[in-house]
Enzyme design. Structure first.
Site, PDB file in Angstrom:
ATOM      1  N   GLY A  31       0.810  -1.215   0.000  1.00  0.00           N
ATOM      2  CA  GLY A  31       0.000   0.000   0.000  1.00  0.00           C
ATOM      3  C   GLY A  31       0.841   1.262   0.000  1.00  0.00           C
ATOM      4  N   LEU A  33       0.388   3.684  -2.094  1.00  0.00           N
ATOM      5  CA  LEU A  33       0.742   3.557  -3.515  1.00  0.00           C
ATOM      6  C   LEU A  33       1.337   4.841  -4.080  1.00  0.00           C
ATOM      7  CD1 LEU A  33      -2.380   1.625  -4.889  1.00  0.00           C
ATOM      8  CD2 LEU A  33      -0.244   0.710  -3.932  1.00  0.00           C
ATOM      9  N   GLY A  36       5.219   4.402  -9.003  1.00  0.00           N
ATOM     10  CA  GLY A  36       5.928   3.150  -9.317  1.00  0.00           C
ATOM     11  C   GLY A  36       4.966   1.979  -9.258  1.00  0.00           C
ATOM     12  N   HIS A  37       4.189   1.902  -8.147  1.00  0.00           N
ATOM     13  CA  HIS A  37       3.187   0.832  -8.045  1.00  0.00           C
ATOM     14  C   HIS A  37       2.185   0.933  -9.196  1.00  0.00           C
ATOM     15  CE1 HIS A  37       3.926   1.329  -3.501  1.00  0.00           C
ATOM     16  NE2 HIS A  37       4.307   0.104  -3.763  1.00  0.00           N
ATOM     17  N   GLN A  61       7.983  -9.481   7.637  1.00  0.00           N
ATOM     18  CA  GLN A  61       9.180  -9.069   6.913  1.00  0.00           C
ATOM     19  C   GLN A  61       9.850  -7.846   7.540  1.00  0.00           C
ATOM     20  OE1 GLN A  61       6.828  -8.339   3.171  1.00  0.00           O
ATOM     21  NE2 GLN A  61       8.331  -6.721   2.857  1.00  0.00           N
ATOM     22  N   GLU A 150      12.074  -2.966  -9.699  1.00  0.00           N
ATOM     23  CA  GLU A 150      13.520  -3.202  -9.561  1.00  0.00           C
ATOM     24  C   GLU A 150      14.140  -2.389  -8.433  1.00  0.00           C
ATOM     25  OE1 GLU A 150      15.457  -2.626 -13.336  1.00  0.00           O
ATOM     26  OE2 GLU A 150      14.934  -4.648 -13.999  1.00  0.00           O
ATOM     27  N   SER A 188       7.246   3.960  -0.661  1.00  0.00           N
ATOM     28  CA  SER A 188       6.199   4.354   0.290  1.00  0.00           C
ATOM     29  C   SER A 188       6.829   5.051   1.496  1.00  0.00           C
ATOM     30  CB  SER A 188       5.432   3.132   0.750  1.00  0.00           C
ATOM     31  OG  SER A 188       4.937   2.453  -0.377  1.00  0.00           O
TER      32      SER A 188
HETATM   33  O1  PAF Z   1       7.850  -4.995  -2.113  1.00  0.00           O
HETATM   34  C1  PAF Z   1       6.909  -5.009  -1.295  1.00  0.00           C
HETATM   35  O2  PAF Z   1       6.128  -4.071  -1.195  1.00  0.00           O
HETATM   36  C2  PAF Z   1       6.765  -6.220  -0.390  1.00  0.00           C
HETATM   37  O3  PAF Z   1       8.006  -6.730  -0.011  1.00  0.00           O
HETATM   38  C3  PAF Z   1       5.870  -7.317  -0.973  1.00  0.00           C
HETATM   39  C4  PAF Z   1       6.471  -7.914  -2.228  1.00  0.00           C
HETATM   40  C5  PAF Z   1       4.500  -6.741  -1.292  1.00  0.00           C
HETATM   41  C6  PAF Z   1       5.684  -8.441   0.035  1.00  0.00           C
HETATM   42  O4  PAF Z   1       5.102  -7.982   1.214  1.00  0.00           O
END
Ligand code: PAF
Length: 282
Positions: A31, A33, A36-37, A61, A150, A188
């Protein structure tokens, strides 16, 4: 636009489409956004019958609780941004319990050593968390193609490895880094920078571009020294690492070998916010 919060609803919606051999494009995000997204989203919409975007701030993560807590969560604005592009996007915005079912821990992954370099070294457990969520999302969505930026180049290589190791039938497409007008890689996390820091952060890409020019004529260690010295001139930054690595193995190199592709990878803090970027060097 269809917004679903439960994997059971999403699977029920997508499964007949998979059976009709419709192509499913998937853009995983956390999110907040940015353009890039949105570029990944547009590519998926162009190339597939159906496009799913996930918005999920994946707790496993994050190796830093403060970073997880401060990570921007802007679902309403994100949906508005998507709505300007297309009203046929399927948004999957699950809760932590929908994904982790009461057991919010990572699985353990080995990605042929890719996980030990750079981000893996500095963010212990990060790529276990990424592997866990990406694998689960692939299992739920069963996309034909998935799109990754990337900017997180190491993540992109790791996802390609994950798919190969687990024989997951999805094509992984890496898309170029989107930059703000001053060159700062879109992220983000940029949302959390003050206006002043956001301006100053333009130096990251400027220094990377200069490093690319140095690398053409000078050695790996001279290029690394150059980058370190440049950051010493900017006390507002704390350089965590700058490494020159083989694009495929992600192993740092000390010598340039012919026929190998190298990339410069950087992580820096400004205002205690961690930014990463990378540049192709040859
Ligand atoms: O790149 C991200 O935003 C995150 O690492 C992903 C791939 C959505 C996994 O949570």
């Amino acid at each position: 636009m269809l917004i679903l919060n439960k994997k059971s609803d999403l699977s029920a919606f997508l499964s007949p489409l998979s059976h009709q051999n419709k192509s499913i494009g998937f853009v995983p995000t956390m999110g907040a956004l940015h353009d890039g997204h949105l570029s990944l989203l547009k590519k998926s919409l162009e190339e597939n019958d159906v496009t799913v975007m996930s918005i999920f701030v994946n707790p496993t993560q994050f190796n830093n609780a403060n970073d997880l807590e401060k990570y921007p969560r802007t679902l309403e604005e994100d949906v508005k941004k998507m709505g300007k592009i297309s009203d046929s996007i399927i948004v999957y915005a699950p809760s932590v319990s929908d994904i982790y079912e009461g057991n919010t821990v990572s699985e353990s992954f080995e990605y042929d050593g890719l996980e030990h370099q750079m981000e893996g070294q500095h963010r212990p457990g990060h790529f276990d968390g990424v592997g866990t969520i990406v694998k689960r999302l692939f299992e739920i969505i069963k996309p034909t193609t998935a799109y990754f930026g990337e900017k997180d180049f190491q993540q992109l290589q790791i996802v390609k490895k994950l798919v190969a190791l687990y024989v997951i039938p999805v094509e992984i497409i890496g898309c170029p880094i989107f930059r703000e007008a001053n060159g700062l890689a879109m992220s983000s996390r940029n949302e959390r920078l003050s206006e002043n820091a956001r301006k100053k952060a333009a130096s990251i890409f400027e220094i990377l571009q200069q490093a690319k020019l140095k690398f053409e004529k000078q050695s790996v260690s001279e290029t690394i020294q150059f980058v370190k010295k440049e950051f010493e001139k900017h006390p507002e930054f704390e350089l965590e690492y700058f490494e020159i690595a083989d694009e495929t193995t992600l192993l740092s190199t000390e010598v340039k070998e012919p026929n190998k592709k190298y990339r410069g990878f950087i992580a820096v803090f400004i205002e205690k916010i961690r930014l990463i970027d990378n540049i192709s060097l040859n």
